[in-house]
Design an enzyme around this catalytic site. Structure first.
Site, PDB file in Angstrom:
ATOM      1  N   ASP A   1       1.553 -18.101  12.800  1.00 52.06           N
ATOM      2  CA  ASP A   1       2.132 -16.767  12.927  1.00 52.06           C
ATOM      3  C   ASP A   1       3.211 -16.668  13.971  1.00 52.06           C
ATOM      4  O   ASP A   1       3.247 -17.440  14.914  1.00 52.06           O
ATOM      5  CB  ASP A   1       1.065 -15.776  13.423  1.00 52.06           C
ATOM      6  CG  ASP A   1       0.058 -15.463  12.375  1.00 52.06           C
ATOM      7  OD1 ASP A   1       0.376 -15.607  11.197  1.00 52.06           O
ATOM      8  OD2 ASP A   1      -1.047 -15.060  12.768  1.00 52.06           O
TER       9      ASP A   1
ATOM     10  N   GLU B   1      -5.869  15.708  24.466  1.00 49.54           N
ATOM     11  CA  GLU B   1      -4.775  15.337  25.366  1.00 49.54           C
ATOM     12  C   GLU B   1      -5.173  14.308  26.409  1.00 49.54           C
ATOM     13  O   GLU B   1      -4.346  13.734  27.091  1.00 49.54           O
ATOM     14  CB  GLU B   1      -4.189  16.576  26.039  1.00 49.54           C
ATOM     15  CG  GLU B   1      -3.291  17.397  25.117  1.00 49.54           C
ATOM     16  CD  GLU B   1      -4.070  18.158  24.051  1.00 49.54           C
ATOM     17  OE1 GLU B   1      -5.311  18.250  24.140  1.00 49.54           O
ATOM     18  OE2 GLU B   1      -3.426  18.644  23.103  1.00 49.54           O
TER      19      GLU B   1
ATOM     20  N   PRO C   1      -2.701   5.306  25.872  1.00 53.37           N
ATOM     21  CA  PRO C   1      -1.289   4.931  26.066  1.00 53.37           C
ATOM     22  C   PRO C   1      -1.020   4.446  27.486  1.00 53.37           C
ATOM     23  O   PRO C   1       0.034   3.873  27.754  1.00 53.37           O
ATOM     24  CB  PRO C   1      -0.522   6.217  25.755  1.00 53.37           C
ATOM     25  CG  PRO C   1      -1.516   7.315  25.703  1.00 53.37           C
ATOM     26  CD  PRO C   1      -2.866   6.713  25.500  1.00 53.37           C
TER      27      PRO C   1
ATOM     28  N   ARG D   1      -8.411 -10.894  11.593  1.00 57.84           N
ATOM     29  CA  ARG D   1      -7.707 -11.940  10.840  1.00 57.84           C
ATOM     30  C   ARG D   1      -7.703 -13.276  11.573  1.00 57.84           C
ATOM     31  O   ARG D   1      -7.427 -14.302  10.985  1.00 57.84           O
ATOM     32  CB  ARG D   1      -6.287 -11.498  10.472  1.00 57.84           C
ATOM     33  CG  ARG D   1      -5.371 -11.301  11.640  1.00 57.84           C
ATOM     34  CD  ARG D   1      -4.047 -10.726  11.196  1.00 57.84           C
ATOM     35  NE  ARG D   1      -3.203 -11.661  10.454  1.00 57.84           N
ATOM     36  CZ  ARG D   1      -2.585 -12.701  10.981  1.00 57.84           C
ATOM     37  NH1 ARG D   1      -2.726 -12.967  12.255  1.00 57.84           N
ATOM     38  NH2 ARG D   1      -1.837 -13.475  10.241  1.00 57.84           N
TER      39      ARG D   1
HETATM   40  N1  ADE Z   1      -3.847   6.952  22.126  1.00 55.79           N
HETATM   41  C1  ADE Z   1      -2.741   7.687  21.946  1.00 55.79           C
HETATM   42  N2  ADE Z   1      -1.637   6.938  21.922  1.00 55.79           N
HETATM   43  C2  ADE Z   1      -2.054   5.643  22.086  1.00 55.79           C
HETATM   44  C3  ADE Z   1      -1.395   4.386  22.161  1.00 55.79           C
HETATM   45  N3  ADE Z   1      -0.074   4.280  22.056  1.00 55.79           N
HETATM   46  N4  ADE Z   1      -2.144   3.291  22.351  1.00 55.79           N
HETATM   47  C4  ADE Z   1      -3.487   3.379  22.478  1.00 55.79           C
HETATM   48  N5  ADE Z   1      -4.159   4.535  22.423  1.00 55.79           N
HETATM   49  C5  ADE Z   1      -3.456   5.666  22.229  1.00 55.79           C
END
Ligand code: ADE
Length: 267
Positions: A168, A116, A89, A153
């Site tokens: 697209d 985590e 994330p 794709r």
């Molecule tokens: N791992 C946990 N959440 C994630 C996300 N939003 N994007 C990529 N990997 C992740």
């Protein structure tokens, strides 16, 4: 293209990879997909892949050794390191342009985290850290599937019609125009006349206009980067007064100001 996925949950990938376009792309030999179980690279009896964080705190952290061993084994087998993506994330947010870039690589490796967090040293294995959006999932498997789907794709021959991907949303920096199919009237809702006219030029012009309007209504942020003609900008400025603001508007407040802000950032 060859895609290897390093994961603690290889079984999560069987569903998405055995359906529809991805399945057909694999059958056609456009892509080879392989999952590698991270747990196979542990050395202890319990096959431990995580541990408590140094310095204390809640949760568990993915250990570096199994990930490094797995990546080194993969490199050893191939004789070279695939372009390596770490799902996190904290990464750059994935978008169509990145999918296009990844689709141009011969070999990709996705490292999916779980728990985590990662031991920070794992990051040194990645060429790119990618996120699929500003929310936290339980692991990197779903993000890897999302990205792989978007990449596969795009491989030539993966979609039915050769030009399907270039039409697209996002591919031209705009959202897609509205689409209709038969019947021409359904529950009193009608298909725009122009689409029934058979007049290709008018249809193309209508679609471009609708894509512009849709993008201006829903995703003004995309218009900053989009490649629009002077006439198209004038058309939008008339429909959406204030859309482009004035040249001296503060960077970030209007499209023109934002574009200027970006130019200034780039220097
Ligand atoms: N791992 C946990 N959440 C994630 C996300 N939003 N994007 C990529 N990997 C992740």
């Amino acid at each position: 293209m060859k895609i290897t996925i390093l994961t603690l949950f290889p079984e999560m990938f069987t569903g998405p990879f055995s359906c529809s376009i991805i399945k057909r792309a694999a059958e056609k030999g456009l892509v080879e997909l392989e999952t590698v179980n991270l747990r196979d690279f542990t050395k202890d009896r319990h096959r431990t892949v995580d541990d408590t964080p140094y310095g204390g705190g809640p949760g568990m952290v993915l250990k570096p050794e199994p990930v490094f061993e797995a990546v080194e084994t993969i490199i050893g087998k191939k004789g070279r390191k695939p372009y390596t993506v770490l799902t996190t994330p904290q990464g750059e947010v994935f978008r169509q342009q990145i999918a296009t870039e990844l689709a141009g690589k011969e070999e990709l490796l996705f490292i999916c985290g779980h728990y985590e967090g990662y031991d920070e040293r794992i990051r040194t294995l990645a060429d790119r850290e990618l996120s699929i959006g500003d929310y936290v999932l339980t692991g990197g498997e779903l993000p890897a599937m999302v990205m792989i789907d978007a990449v596969v794709r795009l491989l030539p021959g993966a979609l039915g019609a050769p030009e399907a991907a270039s039409n697209d949303s996002f591919s031209a920096g705009l959202l897609d125009y509205p689409q209709y199919t038969k019947p021409a009237v359904y529950k009193g809702l009608v298909v725009p006349d122009v689409l029934l006219s058979g007049h290709h030029q008018q249809i193309a012009a209508w679609r471009r206009r609708e894509a512009l309007l849709r993008t201006a209504e829903r995703r003004r942020d995309l218009l900053v980067q989009a490649d629009l003609s002077r006439e198209e900008r004038a058309f939008l400025a008339e429909k959406f007064p204030g859309l482009y603001g004035s040249e001296d508007a503060p960077a970030g407040r209007t499209l023109r100001g934002r574009a200027r802000g970006k130019r200034e950032e780039k220097g």
